[in-house]
Design a protein around this motif. Structure first.
Motif, short mmCIF file in Angstrom:
data_model
loop_
_atom_site.label_atom_id
_atom_site.label_comp_id
_atom_site.label_asym_id
_atom_site.label_seq_id
_atom_site.Cartn_x
_atom_site.Cartn_y
_atom_site.Cartn_z
N GLY A 106 0.81 -1.20 0.00
CA GLY A 106 0.00 0.00 0.00
C GLY A 106 0.85 1.26 0.00
N LEU A 107 0.23 2.36 -0.39
CA LEU A 107 0.94 3.64 -0.46
C LEU A 107 0.28 4.70 0.41
CD1 LEU A 107 1.52 3.79 -4.33
CD2 LEU A 107 3.26 3.35 -2.59
N GLY A 108 -0.69 4.30 1.23
CA GLY A 108 -1.46 5.25 2.00
C GLY A 108 -0.63 6.12 2.91
N ALA A 109 0.36 5.54 3.59
CA ALA A 109 1.18 6.32 4.52
C ALA A 109 2.01 7.36 3.77
CB ALA A 109 2.09 5.39 5.32
N TRP A 110 2.59 6.99 2.64
CA TRP A 110 3.35 7.94 1.83
C TRP A 110 2.45 9.07 1.35
CZ3 TRP A 110 6.86 4.95 -2.19
CH2 TRP A 110 7.96 4.39 -1.50
N LEU A 111 1.26 8.71 0.87
CA LEU A 111 0.36 9.72 0.32
C LEU A 111 -0.07 10.72 1.38
CD1 LEU A 111 -1.38 10.77 -2.00
CD2 LEU A 111 -3.12 9.10 -1.37
N THR A 112 -0.46 10.22 2.52
CA THR A 112 -0.89 11.11 3.61
C THR A 112 0.23 12.04 4.03
OG1 THR A 112 -2.49 9.48 4.40
CG2 THR A 112 -1.79 11.18 5.96
N GLU A 113 1.45 11.49 4.18
CA GLU A 113 2.57 12.29 4.65
C GLU A 113 3.01 13.30 3.60
OE1 GLU A 113 5.80 13.58 7.18
OE2 GLU A 113 3.74 12.85 7.38
N LEU A 114 3.06 12.90 2.33
CA LEU A 114 3.49 13.84 1.30
C LEU A 114 2.50 14.99 1.17
CD1 LEU A 114 5.40 14.72 -0.91
CD2 LEU A 114 4.23 13.18 -2.50
N ASP A 115 1.22 14.70 1.21
CA ASP A 115 0.23 15.77 1.13
C ASP A 115 0.35 16.71 2.32
OD1 ASP A 115 -1.94 17.15 -0.03
OD2 ASP A 115 -3.38 16.07 1.20
N ARG A 116 0.61 16.16 3.50
CA ARG A 116 0.81 16.99 4.70
C ARG A 116 2.03 17.88 4.54
NH1 ARG A 116 3.66 17.52 9.15
NH2 ARG A 116 5.09 15.82 8.59
N LEU A 117 3.10 17.34 4.00
CA LEU A 117 4.31 18.12 3.82
C LEU A 117 4.12 19.22 2.78
CD1 LEU A 117 6.94 15.23 3.85
CD2 LEU A 117 6.65 16.99 5.61
N VAL A 118 3.43 18.91 1.68
CA VAL A 118 3.17 19.94 0.66
C VAL A 118 2.37 21.08 1.27
CG1 VAL A 118 1.91 20.42 -1.48
CG2 VAL A 118 3.33 18.36 -1.32
N CYS A 119 1.30 20.75 1.98
CA CYS A 119 0.45 21.79 2.55
C CYS A 119 1.14 22.55 3.67
CB CYS A 119 -0.85 21.18 3.08
SG CYS A 119 -1.95 20.57 1.78
N GLY A 120 2.18 21.96 4.27
CA GLY A 120 2.88 22.62 5.38
C GLY A 120 4.13 23.37 4.96
#
Length: 437
Positions: free
Chosen positions: A136-150
């Motif tokens: 799965g890629l869920g953890a990567w996706l959640t973290e990357l989106d958080r980093l982009v928005c932050g």
């Protein structure tokens, strides 16, 4: 704010990108104007009304958020929802003064977590990750989106800059993203590979650090692009791009030779393990089809995954007898649920009358030409920009003042061209013959 702009980004096959005819390396492209790529806060004026593009990172959408999009389309637009080649959703036929209300609805639904970053949240992900034995890629996706928005710096990324998260199968690695993460082993356990643009070498980084490495690469790109006006890695001058790859590599792990795949393989419509997959003819969903997909997802886990090939995966688990019934219902609504559908592999831009630049109603022409599925996908474009075209190997049909030009594209190269003038039957036959190559 409503800003006039093209319906979507100009194709790499149009002026300013690599030329498939000469097979040469990509040329540096300087963008002199501002980035007018649409979002939900910056609408685009089209001939059929205003257009909003809602970013859906990884294409992952809960049933509740899907309902919110349907509400937005019905309340502010023409009621339909359009899938893009990055797994995002476009709303068309919007009133020019709806921006504030639309943003409020999407914010309340969790679809607009950062006003400053809403156009920078361009992330595609392998839609079958975790469903067919892959990690799965869920953890990567959640973290990357958080980093982009932050990241304050990431707010300056062009609306065309693209991240890709590949589970190792090579599907989204083939899409030409600016920064790509490739999982090594189950769920990327142990290591990941980081690719910058189309570079043939990748850098091995710890899997746990992969999203942060991708974010650092994007911020490094912004520094490298400061003087060039480039919006994407491929737009950089060759020497600047090479220096960027070297700089990012020095802060990452060892380099590994791994050329980017030339052709992406989308999910096959139909049952897939405990999931089901449906493709959307020309990426255009009626309210009834969208509601049906949402209701189906709600019965089986509550999630939809929008693919970069204008399809939808419902991860499930869907029991096998119920999967067959669900697929029959989706097929009856007009969706593609089997690979032998005449619509399989057929795509088109919005065309006339939705786009003022289009020379033809290419969607109607594509529909008139459907027949036996071909080996190659075909994409119909109303002008030379070829908005939303596929990657890899495909048949390119472009409306021109002299007729429809048909080409066979292989990566950065194309064959000799054939032009068909004002003869629908001959055009359909020529397209079918080209797709069978």
């Amino acid at each position: 704010m409503l800003a006039a702009m093209p319906d979507s980004a100009p194709s790499p096959l149009s002026a300013g990108g690599a030329s498939p005819r000469d097979g040469g390396a990509a040329r540096a492209t300087r963008r002199d104007g501002g980035d007018a790529c649409p979002g939900t806060l910056r609408l685009h004026r089209a001939d059929d009304g205003a257009l909003a593009r809602v970013r859906i990172p990884g294409g992952v959408l809960s049933a509740d958020r899907a309902e919110a999009l349907l509400t937005a389309a019905a309340r502010f637009g023409d009621g339909e929802l359009h899938l893009t080649s990055r797994g995002n959703v476009q709303l068309r036929g919007l009133g020019t003064e709806c921006g504030g209300e639309l943003a409020g609805l999407l914010t309340a639904a969790g679809l607009l977590p950062s006003a400053a970053h809403e156009r920078a949240r361009n992330i595609v992900a392998s839609p079958l990750a975790g469903l067919d034995g892959s990690g799965g890629l869920g953890a990567w996706l959640t973290e990357l989106d958080r980093l982009v928005c932050g990241s304050p710096a990431a707010a300056a990324l062009s609306g065309r800059f693209l991240f890709a998260l590949d589970d190792g199968r090579g599907d989204v690695d083939a899409l030409g993203a600016d920064v790509t993460l490739i999982a090594e082993g189950p769920a990327g356990a142990g290591a990941a590979l980081l690719r910058i643009g189309a570079a043939d070498e990748v850098f091995r980084v710890p899997a746990a650090e992969a999203p942060r490495a991708a974010m650092r690469a994007a911020e490094e790109f912004l520094r490298a692009a400061r003087d060039s006006g480039a919006w994407r890695v491929k737009d950089l001058p060759d020497d600047v791009r090479a220096e960027l790859v070297t700089t990012i590599g020095s802060a990452s792990g060892p380099a590994v030779a791994r050329p980017r795949p030339r052709t992406a393989t989308p999910p096959t419509p139909g049952p897939l393990g405990s999931a089901i997959t449906a493709d959307v003819p020309l990426g255009r969903l009626t309210p009834t089809q969208w509601q049906l997909l949402t209701d189906t997802a709600r019965r089986y886990g509550g999630e939809l995954r929008l693919t970069p090939w204008r399809g939808i995966v419902i991860p499930g688990p869907v029991p096998r007898p119920e999967a067959s019934e669900a697929l029959r219902t989706l097929s009856a609504s007009g969706l593609i649920t089997a690979p032998d559908s005449p619509w399989t592999g057929v795509g088109a831009c919005i065309g006339h009358p939705g786009c003022a630049k289009s020379l033809s109603d290419v969607r109607a022409e594509a529909g008139a030409a459907v027949g036996v599925p071909g080996r190659l996908p075909v994409y119909w474009s109303g002008c030379e920009r070829r908005c939303g075209h596929p990657h890899g190997e495909w048949i390119d049909v472009v409306a021109t003042p002299d007729g429809h030009r048909i080409s066979h594209v292989r990566g950065e190269r194309r064959d000799a061209r054939t032009t068909v003038r004002n003869d629908p039957a001959r055009l359909a036959a020529a397209v079918a013959e080209s797709r069978a190559l």
